[in-house]
Design a protein around this motif. Structure first.
Motif, PDB file in Angstrom:
ATOM      1  N   GLY A  52       0.819  -1.213   0.000  1.00 31.70           N
ATOM      2  CA  GLY A  52       0.000   0.000   0.000  1.00 31.70           C
ATOM      3  C   GLY A  52       0.847   1.254   0.000  1.00 31.70           C
ATOM      4  N   ILE A  53       1.960   1.213   0.733  1.00 30.21           N
ATOM      5  CA  ILE A  53       2.883   2.351   0.748  1.00 30.21           C
ATOM      6  C   ILE A  53       3.473   2.555  -0.647  1.00 30.21           C
ATOM      7  N   ILE A  54       3.831   1.467  -1.296  1.00 31.82           N
ATOM      8  CA  ILE A  54       4.380   1.579  -2.650  1.00 31.82           C
ATOM      9  C   ILE A  54       3.331   2.143  -3.601  1.00 31.82           C
ATOM     10  N   ASP A  55       2.086   1.678  -3.475  1.00 30.36           N
ATOM     11  CA  ASP A  55       1.008   2.238  -4.312  1.00 30.36           C
ATOM     12  C   ASP A  55       0.916   3.749  -4.111  1.00 30.36           C
ATOM     13  N   PHE A  56       0.926   4.165  -2.852  1.00 25.42           N
ATOM     14  CA  PHE A  56       0.850   5.582  -2.487  1.00 25.42           C
ATOM     15  C   PHE A  56       2.017   6.360  -3.091  1.00 25.42           C
ATOM     16  N   PHE A  57       3.214   5.790  -2.993  1.00 26.19           N
ATOM     17  CA  PHE A  57       4.397   6.443  -3.551  1.00 26.19           C
ATOM     18  C   PHE A  57       4.330   6.515  -5.076  1.00 26.19           C
TER      19      PHE A  57
END
Length: 108
Positions: free
Chosen positions: A54-59
């Motif tokens: 999810g953090i990677i998606d956000f980034f």
């Protein structure tokens, strides 16, 4: 856990790492710091959950929008991580429960 589960887990982790490496260098640095912090104090189900992807998606969305990583999360990486896991059961919680003799199901 069978051998197929281990192989599938490794494939997923390699794909995850490839997504991180595709981010700009400043995003990679911040992600690695977040990952380190979350592995140290983060939620018990971190490896099984969707927090890191999810953090990677956000980034990736931030990169696509042309924003710098600090525009997305602010200057305090730890505070951002703490906010992400504020409602999660963490290793610190489990440790405190084990030393106090209470479990998460005990009534106070």
């Amino acid at each position: 856990m069978g051998i197929q589960d281990i192989i599938e887990g490794k494939k997923q982790w390699r794909a995850h790492v490839a997504r991180v490496k595709a981010l700009p260098p400043d995003y990679q640095i911040v992600y690695k710091e977040m990952q380190k912090y979350l592995f140290k104090v983060g939620p018990i189900g971190l490896a099984d959950g969707g927090l890191l992807p999810g953090i990677i998606d956000f980034f990736e969305e931030g990169v696509a929008a042309g924003k710098g990583v600090l525009e997305l999360i602010g200057n305090d990486v730890a505070a951002f991580c703490d906010d992400l896991i504020k409602d999660s059961h963490t290793y610190a919680d489990a440790y405190q429960e084990s030393t106090s003799g209470k479990s998460s199901t005990d009534e106070e």
